[in-house]
Design a protein around this motif. Sequence first.
Motif, PDB file in Angstrom:
ATOM      1  N   VAL A 323       0.781  -1.133   0.095  1.00 13.00           N
ATOM      2  CA  VAL A 323       0.089   0.242  -0.162  1.00 13.00           C
ATOM      3  C   VAL A 323       1.069   1.080   0.198  1.00 13.00           C
ATOM      4  O   VAL A 323       0.712   2.476  -0.782  1.00 13.00           O
ATOM      5  CB  VAL A 323      -1.088  -0.039   1.061  1.00 13.00           C
ATOM      6  CG1 VAL A 323      -1.575   1.361   1.150  1.00 13.00           C
ATOM      7  CG2 VAL A 323      -1.860  -1.123   0.817  1.00 13.00           C
ATOM      8  N   ASN A 324       2.036   1.371   0.697  1.00 19.63           N
ATOM      9  CA  ASN A 324       2.927   2.381   0.808  1.00 19.63           C
ATOM     10  C   ASN A 324       3.769   2.501  -0.331  1.00 19.63           C
ATOM     11  O   ASN A 324       4.516   3.512  -0.588  1.00 19.63           O
ATOM     12  CB  ASN A 324       3.657   2.222   2.200  1.00 19.63           C
ATOM     13  CG  ASN A 324       2.878   2.436   3.198  1.00 19.63           C
ATOM     14  OD1 ASN A 324       1.685   2.917   3.338  1.00 19.63           O
ATOM     15  ND2 ASN A 324       3.022   1.406   4.345  1.00 19.63           N
ATOM     16  N   GLU A 325       3.928   1.703  -1.358  1.00 17.79           N
ATOM     17  CA  GLU A 325       4.857   1.593  -2.229  1.00 17.79           C
ATOM     18  C   GLU A 325       4.456   2.812  -3.385  1.00 17.79           C
ATOM     19  O   GLU A 325       3.351   3.029  -3.610  1.00 17.79           O
ATOM     20  CB  GLU A 325       4.873   0.249  -3.249  1.00 17.79           C
ATOM     21  CG  GLU A 325       5.794   0.275  -4.208  1.00 17.79           C
ATOM     22  CD  GLU A 325       5.908  -1.336  -4.891  1.00 17.79           C
ATOM     23  OE1 GLU A 325       6.691  -1.204  -5.947  1.00 17.79           O
ATOM     24  OE2 GLU A 325       5.140  -2.231  -4.389  1.00 17.79           O
ATOM     25  N   TYR A 330       6.970   8.822   0.798  1.00 18.51           N
ATOM     26  CA  TYR A 330       7.612   7.702   1.275  1.00 18.51           C
ATOM     27  C   TYR A 330       8.932   7.512   0.390  1.00 18.51           C
ATOM     28  O   TYR A 330       8.810   7.493  -0.620  1.00 18.51           O
ATOM     29  CB  TYR A 330       6.715   6.380   1.297  1.00 18.51           C
ATOM     30  CG  TYR A 330       5.887   6.197   2.321  1.00 18.51           C
ATOM     31  CD1 TYR A 330       5.752   5.547   3.324  1.00 18.51           C
ATOM     32  CD2 TYR A 330       4.395   7.177   2.254  1.00 18.51           C
ATOM     33  CE1 TYR A 330       4.945   5.544   4.413  1.00 18.51           C
ATOM     34  CE2 TYR A 330       3.587   6.889   3.360  1.00 18.51           C
ATOM     35  CZ  TYR A 330       3.890   6.400   4.296  1.00 18.51           C
ATOM     36  OH  TYR A 330       2.880   6.322   5.502  1.00 18.51           O
ATOM     37  N   ALA A 331      10.109   6.703   1.025  1.00 22.73           N
ATOM     38  CA  ALA A 331      11.060   6.301   0.515  1.00 22.73           C
ATOM     39  C   ALA A 331      11.353   4.986   0.771  1.00 22.73           C
ATOM     40  O   ALA A 331      11.115   4.313   1.665  1.00 22.73           O
ATOM     41  CB  ALA A 331      12.135   7.310   0.697  1.00 22.73           C
ATOM     42  N   GLY A 337      14.421  -3.042   1.614  1.00 21.71           N
ATOM     43  CA  GLY A 337      13.197  -2.677   0.469  1.00 21.71           C
ATOM     44  C   GLY A 337      11.925  -2.139   1.220  1.00 21.71           C
ATOM     45  O   GLY A 337      11.140  -2.077   0.309  1.00 21.71           O
ATOM     46  N   SER A 338      11.853  -1.779   2.424  1.00 18.94           N
ATOM     47  CA  SER A 338      10.548  -1.522   2.984  1.00 18.94           C
ATOM     48  C   SER A 338      10.208   0.118   2.573  1.00 18.94           C
ATOM     49  O   SER A 338      11.415   0.839   2.232  1.00 18.94           O
ATOM     50  CB  SER A 338      10.624  -1.491   4.623  1.00 18.94           C
ATOM     51  OG  SER A 338      10.910  -2.889   4.763  1.00 18.94           O
ATOM     52  N   TRP A 339       9.028   0.332   2.488  1.00 20.63           N
ATOM     53  CA  TRP A 339       8.806   1.945   2.230  1.00 20.63           C
ATOM     54  C   TRP A 339       8.865   2.652   3.369  1.00 20.63           C
ATOM     55  O   TRP A 339       7.737   2.353   4.150  1.00 20.63           O
ATOM     56  CB  TRP A 339       7.580   2.078   1.210  1.00 20.63           C
ATOM     57  CG  TRP A 339       7.922   1.610  -0.206  1.00 20.63           C
ATOM     58  CD1 TRP A 339       8.149   0.212  -0.811  1.00 20.63           C
ATOM     59  CD2 TRP A 339       8.497   2.400  -1.261  1.00 20.63           C
ATOM     60  NE1 TRP A 339       8.457   0.215  -1.975  1.00 20.63           N
ATOM     61  CE2 TRP A 339       8.613   1.560  -2.335  1.00 20.63           C
ATOM     62  CE3 TRP A 339       8.442   3.687  -1.311  1.00 20.63           C
ATOM     63  CZ2 TRP A 339       9.019   1.914  -3.561  1.00 20.63           C
ATOM     64  CZ3 TRP A 339       8.905   4.122  -2.757  1.00 20.63           C
ATOM     65  CH2 TRP A 339       9.160   3.318  -3.563  1.00 20.63           C
ATOM     66  N   ILE A 340       9.449   3.727   3.804  1.00 23.97           N
ATOM     67  CA  ILE A 340       9.545   4.218   4.933  1.00 23.97           C
ATOM     68  C   ILE A 340       9.149   5.888   4.690  1.00 23.97           C
ATOM     69  O   ILE A 340       9.650   6.301   3.692  1.00 23.97           O
ATOM     70  CB  ILE A 340      10.853   3.871   5.630  1.00 23.97           C
ATOM     71  CG1 ILE A 340      11.365   2.696   5.693  1.00 23.97           C
ATOM     72  CG2 ILE A 340      11.040   4.839   7.031  1.00 23.97           C
ATOM     73  CD1 ILE A 340      10.385   1.912   6.640  1.00 23.97           C
ATOM     74  N   HIS A 348      16.039   5.080   9.845  1.00 25.98           N
ATOM     75  CA  HIS A 348      15.814   3.578   9.790  1.00 25.98           C
ATOM     76  C   HIS A 348      16.868   3.141   8.869  1.00 25.98           C
ATOM     77  O   HIS A 348      17.145   1.912   9.222  1.00 25.98           O
ATOM     78  CB  HIS A 348      14.551   3.562   8.864  1.00 25.98           C
ATOM     79  CG  HIS A 348      14.274   2.247   8.166  1.00 25.98           C
ATOM     80  ND1 HIS A 348      13.488   1.449   8.906  1.00 25.98           N
ATOM     81  CD2 HIS A 348      14.513   1.551   6.965  1.00 25.98           C
ATOM     82  CE1 HIS A 348      13.419   0.169   8.282  1.00 25.98           C
ATOM     83  NE2 HIS A 348      14.124   0.524   7.178  1.00 25.98           N
ATOM     84  N   SER A 349      17.617   3.779   7.986  1.00 22.40           N
ATOM     85  CA  SER A 349      18.592   3.289   7.099  1.00 22.40           C
ATOM     86  C   SER A 349      19.862   2.883   8.087  1.00 22.40           C
ATOM     87  O   SER A 349      20.399   1.876   7.727  1.00 22.40           O
ATOM     88  CB  SER A 349      18.895   4.127   5.926  1.00 22.40           C
ATOM     89  OG  SER A 349      17.856   4.249   5.012  1.00 22.40           O
TER      90      SER A 349
END
Length: 657
Positions: A323-325, A330-331, A337-340, A348-349
């Motif tokens: 849904v967030n892709e 969002y990046a 590979g998660s969308w944050i 996060h990275s």
Amino acid sequence: MSFTYARTLVSGSVISDLEGDKLILPPFVLEELLRTASQSIPGDFSDAQLPYPITFQITNPKTRLVTHGGVLEFNAKDEKAYLPKWMHDSLSLTNGSEVTIRLKELPKGTWARFRPMNADYKEIPDYRAAFEGYLRSHYTTLTAGEILTIKQADSSYQFLVESLKPSNAVRIVDTDLELEIEPLDAGHNAFKAFKGDTENDIQVEKIVNGKVSKNTYAYWNVLGIEKLHGLNIELRILSGDADLIVSIVRNPTVDAHLWSNFETATKKNIFIPATNSEYATSNELAIGVHGFSDEPTSYELEITSSDQPSKSNDSEIAIINDVNENSPGYAKCDNCGSWIPERTITLHSNFCLRNNIKCNLCGKVMLKGEEQKHWHCTYCNKVGDYLEKEKHIFIFHTSRQCSCGFEVESLPGLAQHKRTTCPEKLITCRFCYNLVKQGSPSTNQHDLLEGLTAHESYCGGRTTTCVKCHQPVVLKNIATHNMMHEIEKQNRKLPPLCRNKNCVRIAADNVLKLCAICFGPFWSPTADPEKKMLYTRVARKYHSQLTTGCGQSWCKNLHCATGNSSPQDPTTAALSLTPLLKQLQLSTTAFMYLCVDEQTTKKRTLANILYKGEDGGGFEGEYADEFCVYALEVENGDLSAARKWLIDNAPKVKWVP
């Protein structure tokens, strides 16, 4: 049979493959039989006629025990008689004992009652068909008091021949034998109790708990299935490990099933859609829980009715992530590979790189250190925990051999082989209805297209008599043969009935399309090209019917003063017959209404009952009036027999609404 024959031989060793009641005798016995039969006929004794079938009375001269049997072959290499084991035991013979065979013509058997020796006979799907098929192949005679063995696939069932008619010893070749099985109540109850000890019932939409040890099975029979919907079967492992297997036959195993889940997971799911042919056509559904771990496995089993497979937690998380892709704000994290959210992508990275590692082969993200447990199968695309490797290789990549010699690389593959092409697969033959091994694929191309197994190809080669045309028909061609009869029935045509609505005879070739009897009063040799004289005579006939009637008490003609009990005056009668004459002149198919004799009136009444369905066997207009009349003619006025004739031979005009 006009001669007698007796001979004392020595009993040979028991031949294990010898079944039924048939003996193997030396060749000289056949020669002696032929010579004895031809004593009254000069010339070569080979022209003598022996009775068919050849049946013997077999006696132990020491104990005087007697039984009966036929002959399989006259090719014993030594001067010995070889008997089936049951016959050997019944006569109390030993290897080398004397045995006397006496030619004996037995009466045709008409009735037999058997008593099962134990309750296992209930496992036979159709014991009447089993008796018919096995007796036809292996037995020539039956003797009261003997033990009969019926074989079904790899199982044997014993029955006592309790009573026979018309004699205590009968032949069963070329005869219709009525069978009766004496019930075994006590044994049957014991059988049910035994089954109950190994199986449990589970209702749809219910949860049950159980425990199973290593390499053992816990079985559940599913109740309350609605075939309009599919089934979700979920096995939840509370401790240990177990496999989930499902089939439409009872007691499935890891190498004999329809559906399975061998994954090493705490939740194992199997979804069976309502469109699955095996599921949709089966009467039973059996679930097996197979213990795999060394310690006993505790589990919960739940069955739900559903049209969609249940979703695992992983798939739900994947849906949320999708849904967030590519969403604004969002990046994507380069590591996992998660969308944050972009505002926290840096934090996060940094955290992800310190704690997580990504598999270069499958892209799975895991905590650092867990990559040592991560495992890819070298034979397939399976990815999982290293602890699953041993089980996965054992289940899916370990060579196994079927009892028929076929080799396969996995347990599911072996199960598929056993339920499809395995020659030892048990089937219920569509021709003899016995439970048999299907055998190797048929070599007949037509039989292959029809889906016949090797056994069915052989068994279906027998002939039977068609009940409709009384012609011999090969069993496997019955469907095609019946289709021919159906086509003939649909194309059946009858000559048109007499135009007289009250008549049941066939129309003759005349200008009014009446039968010869109804046309008789109007026939005239006088030239009448415009049919004026003909119509004048018809008008006079109608006028006479409407005014004075025919005077016959049985008359039911509504256009006759006698039939309708309403005489008309001449003027009214003239007005009434005018439309009848007009229809007659305009159409060659318009009905005429003329009085007939008493017998014809009765047949017409019965034909109307058939046509309107008032006999209770159909509905109005189902069959054409002509066929209703013809059926009564064929069956001599028998209403029920005429209805059956219509069903078997007449095409339907219209179907049930």
